[in-house]
Structure formats: C-alpha cells, structure tokens
Motif scaffolding. Structure first.
Motif, mmCIF file in Angstrom:
data_model
loop_
_atom_site.group_PDB
_atom_site.id
_atom_site.type_symbol
_atom_site.label_atom_id
_atom_site.label_comp_id
_atom_site.label_asym_id
_atom_site.label_seq_id
_atom_site.Cartn_x
_atom_site.Cartn_y
_atom_site.Cartn_z
ATOM 1 N N PRO A 130 0.839 -1.206 0.000
ATOM 2 C CA PRO A 130 0.000 0.000 0.000
ATOM 3 C C PRO A 130 0.875 1.258 0.000
ATOM 4 O O PRO A 130 2.005 1.245 0.507
ATOM 5 C CB PRO A 130 -0.793 -0.118 1.310
ATOM 6 C CG PRO A 130 -0.698 -1.560 1.696
ATOM 7 C CD PRO A 130 0.610 -2.048 1.184
ATOM 8 N N GLU A 131 0.341 2.337 -0.533
ATOM 9 C CA GLU A 131 1.122 3.565 -0.649
ATOM 10 C C GLU A 131 1.612 4.063 0.703
ATOM 11 O O GLU A 131 2.769 4.483 0.832
ATOM 12 C CB GLU A 131 0.290 4.666 -1.331
ATOM 13 C CG GLU A 131 1.046 5.976 -1.473
ATOM 14 C CD GLU A 131 0.280 7.013 -2.272
ATOM 15 O OE1 GLU A 131 0.616 8.208 -2.174
ATOM 16 O OE2 GLU A 131 -0.660 6.633 -3.010
ATOM 17 N N GLU A 132 0.772 4.020 1.719
ATOM 18 C CA GLU A 132 1.179 4.515 3.039
ATOM 19 C C GLU A 132 2.379 3.723 3.571
ATOM 20 O O GLU A 132 3.323 4.298 4.119
ATOM 21 C CB GLU A 132 0.007 4.415 4.010
ATOM 22 C CG GLU A 132 0.308 4.961 5.401
ATOM 23 C CD GLU A 132 -0.894 4.903 6.327
ATOM 24 O OE1 GLU A 132 -0.738 5.215 7.514
ATOM 25 O OE2 GLU A 132 -1.995 4.541 5.854
ATOM 26 N N GLN A 133 2.339 2.408 3.382
ATOM 27 C CA GLN A 133 3.440 1.572 3.843
ATOM 28 C C GLN A 133 4.689 1.832 3.012
ATOM 29 O O GLN A 133 5.815 1.855 3.538
ATOM 30 C CB GLN A 133 3.039 0.104 3.743
ATOM 31 C CG GLN A 133 4.008 -0.858 4.417
ATOM 32 C CD GLN A 133 3.476 -2.276 4.428
ATOM 33 O OE1 GLN A 133 2.378 -2.540 3.964
ATOM 34 N NE2 GLN A 133 4.266 -3.188 4.951
ATOM 35 N N LEU A 134 4.509 2.058 1.714
ATOM 36 C CA LEU A 134 5.652 2.338 0.852
ATOM 37 C C LEU A 134 6.325 3.646 1.243
ATOM 38 O O LEU A 134 7.565 3.743 1.266
ATOM 39 C CB LEU A 134 5.191 2.400 -0.609
ATOM 40 C CG LEU A 134 6.262 2.709 -1.656
ATOM 41 C CD1 LEU A 134 7.427 1.744 -1.555
ATOM 42 C CD2 LEU A 134 5.653 2.670 -3.047
ATOM 43 N N ARG A 135 5.543 4.644 1.580
ATOM 44 C CA ARG A 135 6.129 5.918 2.027
ATOM 45 C C ARG A 135 6.975 5.705 3.286
ATOM 46 O O ARG A 135 8.056 6.294 3.430
ATOM 47 C CB ARG A 135 5.026 6.934 2.300
ATOM 48 C CG ARG A 135 4.346 7.490 1.044
ATOM 49 C CD ARG A 135 3.265 8.478 1.424
ATOM 50 N NE ARG A 135 2.556 9.002 0.273
ATOM 51 C CZ ARG A 135 2.948 10.064 -0.426
ATOM 52 N NH1 ARG A 135 4.051 10.710 -0.060
ATOM 53 N NH2 ARG A 135 2.260 10.477 -1.471
ATOM 54 N N ALA A 136 6.483 4.883 4.200
ATOM 55 C CA ALA A 136 7.229 4.624 5.433
ATOM 56 C C ALA A 136 8.558 3.937 5.122
ATOM 57 O O ALA A 136 9.598 4.268 5.717
ATOM 58 C CB ALA A 136 6.392 3.765 6.382
#
Length: 305
Positions: A130-136
């Motif tokens: 997911p994008e949020e996890q990728l940003r992290a």
C-alpha cells in the motif's frame, strides 16, 4: 512484505575516481545533482546507476509489463519520486528486456524493489505494498542513506518531467462509462454488479458502483432544492438521505455524513437499516481511508450499539 538476502554487486563497485572518492567536504550544487529523476536500467548503464548511488540513494524496481501489480508499483514509485523532490532516484528494470540485470540483482519474482546506497544494495521488499506503507519504507531508506553520507538531491525541473500517463481503462470501466454517457444508470450499475459477482473482494468495484448509484439519484436534481426539502419540518427518510447526497455533490463531506448519520439515529426498524446501508455506501464513495469516514464510523457504532 517479504525480505530477501543481500545482493553481491562487488563487480559493479564504483570505479576509482568516481564520485564516491570525492572529498568529504564536497557538496552538491545548490540546484541538486544533474541526473534523471527516473531512469530505465539495462546492462549498459547499470554501472552508472550504481555509481550515482554514491550521491543520491537509488530505488530499483524490477518489473514486467506482463504483471499488473509490478506495473502499478512502478507507476506509484515514479509518482513518489517526483513528490519526494529528487531525494532519491528511481531506476526501473524491465526484467523481460534486461534479464541480465535481474540476474545480477538476484530477483526471483516481480515486482522486486532493492535500494542502492553508496554502491551497496539494501534489501527492501517483493510484491506490491500500500502507498502509506511504501512511504514509510522510503522514509526509512532516506534515513539510512543520510547516516551513510548519501543525502544528495536530484535537481527536479517540473517543466521537464513527463506528464503522468493516464491509467488504461479496463473493460468494466469502458462499459460503465458508455452506459453513463447514454444516461443509462441501471446498465452502468449492472456492469459493476456483474464485475463484483466475479470479484467480490474488490472494494474499488464496490465504490464505483456506489458512485454510479449516487450519480443516478442526483441526475437532474437541484442540490439546493434537495437540501431545503431535507430541512423542511416532517421530512421523511428519502428526503433526509437525498439531502446527504446533495451535500456531498456540493463538496461538503462532513455535512453529508452528518445528515446520513442523523437519518440513522432518527429512525428505527427497516428505515434505520436503509439509512445504515446508505451510510456505508457513502463511506465507500468518499473513501474508506478518509479521516471524515473514520470519525463517522465511530459515530455510527455509537448510534447503533
């Protein structure tokens, strides 16, 4: 995310005299490094990409156009590379066109993502995230790079960046769009009903169907008139729910959810259930991750239980 072992790129270590041998007090030009924000990698330019990782961290995504998941991940990383303002370079490897690079990186599946920092590989993940996890993950990578003295930035010229490609329309989207253009809302909803029957776990299809339902309800209606009717003394459930639709059509998410939740609170029995179902549909239309929806879910639970 599944992690994989370290990759030996010793044969591609930066050549003597390359940027990694620059004096410690050397600093990038004020405008950032002169490099491409996104680069396609093959056997010819892989060494250059490795050397570039001595100045700016490189995120390498191994993908194939045969895999929708890898295509979507590559597109997401390209967007994030621009959003991060050149703090990392994105290197794309088409494993079909450059199998020798995939072999050098020991990729056993696509998509696979590995970072390069000062010429050294940093394992990241395989598969989509997911994008949020990728940003992290990207934020953690940048912290690791900075601790190792790799904190340059690529000069990003917004005018020079290619326009993002429009996502390809699926067959379901095409059929639904054509039905909507004909004004046949029932046919458009039927398209999504059929697609959901084949893919019952696809939340995007459910959200699209609920959007069609709302558009059908609002077709030819005056939002201001619907709001007035919803606020009139003795307004029934249909009028109250129409007022929620109207508020959303006017862009007021909080008013939409407030009206829909009030409809649940103010009714019992079958009417309460109708209102509850409508609230859940509106959650999907607005977006399950929206903070307004998160608050409204808690309020709905309080009303019901």
């Amino acid at each position: 995310m599944s992690m994989f072992g370290a990759v030996d790129l010793s044969s591609l270590a930066p050549r003597q005299g390359a940027a990694s041998a620059a004096p410690a007090d050397a600093t990038p030009a004020p405008g950032g490094e002169a490099a491409s924000l996104v680069v396609d990698v093959d056997a010819v330019n892989l060494r250059d990409v490795v050397e570039g990782s001595t100045r700016v961290p490189v995120v390498v995504v191994l993908h194939t156009p045969r895999s929708q998941a890898s295509t979507e991940l590559a597109a997401l990383l390209e967007r994030l590379a621009a959003e991060y303002g050149g703090r990392f370079q994105l290197a794309r490897v088409d494993v079909d066109a450059a199998p020798e690079v995939a072999q050098a990186l020991q990729a056993t599946a696509v998509p696979t993502v590995v970072a390069l920092i000062a010429g050294q590989p940093v394992p990241m993940f395989q598969g989509g995230v997911p994008e949020e996890q990728l940003r992290a993950v990207l934020d953690q990578l940048l912290e690791v790079a900075a601790r190792n003295g790799v904190d340059g930035r690529i000069a990003v010229d917004a005018s020079a960046q290619p326009e993002p490609a429009e996502p390809e329309e699926t067959e379901v989207e095409r059929e639904a769009r054509e039905a909507i253009e004909r004004g046949d809302w029932a046919a458009a909803e039927a398209v999504y009903d059929h697609a959901i029957a084949n893919s019952p776990a696809d939340d995007d299809l459910k959200a699209a169907r609920n959007q069609v339902r709302m558009l059908a309800r609002m077709d030819g209606e005056d939002p201001a008139a619907l709001l007035a009717a919803a606020d009139a003394p003795g307004a029934d459930l249909d009028a109250q729910l129409a007022g929620a639709d109207a508020a959303l059509a006017l862009g007021d998410v909080n008013a939409c959810l407030g009206r829909a939740l009030e409809a649940v609170r103010a009714h019992t029995g079958e009417e309460r259930e109708r209102a509850r179902v409508r609230v859940l549909e509106l959650f999907e239309v607005i977006g399950a991750t929206a903070p307004e929806v998160a608050r409204a879910r808690r309020q709905l639970a309080t009303i019901l239980y």
